[in-house]
Design an enzyme around this catalytic site. Structure first.
Site, PDB file in Angstrom:
ATOM      1  N   HIS A 321       0.848  -1.182   0.000  1.00  0.00           N
ATOM      2  CA  HIS A 321       0.000   0.000   0.000  1.00  0.00           C
ATOM      3  C   HIS A 321       0.886   1.235   0.000  1.00  0.00           C
ATOM      4  O   HIS A 321       2.065   1.177   0.392  1.00  0.00           O
ATOM      5  CB  HIS A 321      -0.870   0.030   1.258  1.00  0.00           C
ATOM      6  CG  HIS A 321      -2.064  -0.874   1.202  1.00  0.00           C
ATOM      7  ND1 HIS A 321      -2.958  -0.869   0.168  1.00  0.00           N
ATOM      8  CD2 HIS A 321      -2.516  -1.801   2.094  1.00  0.00           C
ATOM      9  CE1 HIS A 321      -3.923  -1.757   0.411  1.00  0.00           C
ATOM     10  NE2 HIS A 321      -3.665  -2.348   1.565  1.00  0.00           N
ATOM     11  N   CYS A 364      -0.340   2.007  -3.870  1.00  0.00           N
ATOM     12  CA  CYS A 364      -1.468   2.896  -4.123  1.00  0.00           C
ATOM     13  C   CYS A 364      -1.186   4.317  -3.684  1.00  0.00           C
ATOM     14  O   CYS A 364      -0.546   4.576  -2.679  1.00  0.00           O
ATOM     15  CB  CYS A 364      -2.710   2.370  -3.407  1.00  0.00           C
ATOM     16  SG  CYS A 364      -4.199   3.258  -3.861  1.00  0.00           S
TER      17      CYS A 364
END
Length: 483
Positions: A321, A364
């Protein structure tokens, strides 16, 4: 010599159902399809071959070839007195192969196609082959046979199969294109796609074909260019460090931002692909899973302090992430990407000075794409079968020379990850490395092809797109020889 029936009996008893179906498929040019479809036992199959004169006393060449093609080298050696090396030499003799290159290509494709990809083939062929779509027991070989029956697949008719492969898995398309180039030659492929012949031989379809250029001579890779290539001859080439974060339970327990950070389902598919490809490119693989921010820093410091003087390159793949300019540890704490890349500058890692340092980052940005029910974000805002990732700002790459940073998408935009099939970017990257490195193509050419493939994809429910972008300070061509 007389053919001992006992020997055929032993072979028949050793063959499984799938192997029998493969043998029948490879024999379709010599035995009528109707006859083969009625054959359910290996012994009956061998009797059929004898009736057709394909197995005769003193001539077991076709049987040897069949066993070689399906990879039953144990039976080839123990029962037929041959070996892999003997078969490879024999099948290189023009006209010796009885299994056509076309049919062997289809068999090899069927071996590589996954269960999920088979379902995709059945779905896309639903109108043309409704029975295949409805029958869960239908194999890829069955699909090929049905396509041939419908007249939408043949030695001179590969266009529909190529279109399907382009949609499902680009590496399958590359295999077909390689077959066409090897069998028909470049000039004939450019002039016409009609009236094609066929030849045999397993080398024509090898996943990692041998290059015609010596791997220990970097300059020879660039015979058509004045640009020098980085030295890439050490064994191993270097370390491929994979930081693979999947389980973010610690971050959720800490209730850190972004809230409710989801596990990165599908990241292991990417890790497996990266390990497979970089192992074949002669890198030592070092994978670390589910690291906290501090553990990421410690791991990178370990490889920063390592002596790379006998290595030619360093590769780091980051799967986690993140948001602009940072990645998250599984504890939800941030690590700046620039902190990781600058750890390997010439000043901070002397043994890598002047050598290429390559980073591929899949993480992300944090902006959710919520138009469709199949979309979720890597910041954990929503459950789905497709998730989003993003790239980092250009200042993540050091100003120093010899760096390459490959990012999944343009700044401020999302990229996609399937929990079942991995990310668009990493999967395309691995497929193109696997296809193009044996051909001596440099990394920037390969990444351009990755850009093209990923840009053609879309998230179908809301037409979301993705465009990767590499940034680099390379001074030379970066080529990964496979030999």
């Amino acid at each position: 010599m007389e053919l001992p029936r006992q020997r055929l009996l032993v072979v028949s008893e050793e063959l499984g159902r799938a192997e029998l179906e493969a043998l029948k498929f490879l024999s379709l040019e010599h035995v009528p399809m109707r006859k083969l479809e009625a054959t359910q036992k290996a012994q009956d199959f061998f009797e059929t071959l004898q009736e057709k004169g394909m197995i005769e006393p003193g001539n077991l060449s076709f049987l040897r070839e069949l066993l070689y093609r399906i990879g039953r080298i144990d039976l080839l050696e123990a029962q037929l007195g041959s070996s892999r090396e003997e078969m490879e030499r024999e099948l290189q003799i023009p006209g010796r192969a009885r299994v056509s290159a076309y049919r062997y290509l289809l068999f090899q494709l069927s071996e590589d196609i996954t269960e999920d990809e088979l379902k995709s083939f059945k779905f896309l062929l639903g109108k043309e082959l409704p029975k295949c779509r409805l029958n869960p027991k239908t194999t890829m070989l069955d699909v090929f046979i049905e396509m041939e029956k419908k007249g939408i697949l043949g030695e001179d008719n590969l266009s529909i199969l190529k279109s399907l492969c382009a949609e499902i898995n680009i590496s399958l398309l590359k295999r077909i294109e390689e077959y066409e180039l090897n069998v028909f030659g470049e000039e004939e492929m450019l002039i016409t796609e009609e009236h094609r012949g066929s030849t045999g031989g397993p080398q024509a379809h090898a996943r990692w074909p041998a290059s015609s250029v010596a791997s220990d001579s970097p300059a020879s890779w660039n015979q058509f260019s004045q640009l020098e290539a980085y030295k890439m001859t050490s064994q191993p080439r270097g370390v491929c460090l994979i930081l693979n974060n999947h389980n973010f339970a610690k971050a959720r327990e800490a209730v850190l931002e972004p809230k409710n950070m989801k596990d990165r389902n599908g990241t292991d598919v990417d890790a497996v692909a990266l390990k497979r490809v970089f192992s074949k490119l002669h890198f030592t693989i070092a994978e670390y899973r589910d690291l906290t921010a501090e553990e990421i820093r410690k791991t990178v410091k370990t490889y920063q302090r390592e002596d790379h003087k006998d290595k030619d390159c360093f590769v780091c793949c980051i799967l986690s992430h993140g948001k602009k300019g940072i990645i998250y540890g599984v504890d939800g704490q941030e690590v700046p990407i620039q902190e990781l890349t600058t750890s390997f500058t010439g000043q901070n890692c002397h043994s890598l000075a002047g050598k290429p340092k390559v980073f591929f980052v899949q993480a992300c940005q944090g902006d959710a794409c919520q138009k469709g029910v199949t979309i979720e974000t890597d910041s954990g805002e929503q459950d789905s079968s497709v998730e989003t990732d993003a790239r980092f700002q250009l200042d993540c790459i050091p100003a120093e020379a010899d760096f390459l940073l490959g990012m999944a998408t343009l700044q401020d935009y999302v990229s996609f990850r399937s929990p079942r099939q991995g990310t668009w970017y990493i999967q395309a990257l691995c497929q193109h490395l696997e296809y193009s490195c044996p051909r001596g193509e440099d990394i920037l050419t390969i990444l351009t092809a990755v850009n093209q493939e990923v840009s053609r994809k879309s998230c179908k429910l809301n037409a979301e797109k993705q465009m990767p972008q590499p940034s680099f300070t390379l001074r030379k061509k970066l080529i990964f020889p496979v030999n």
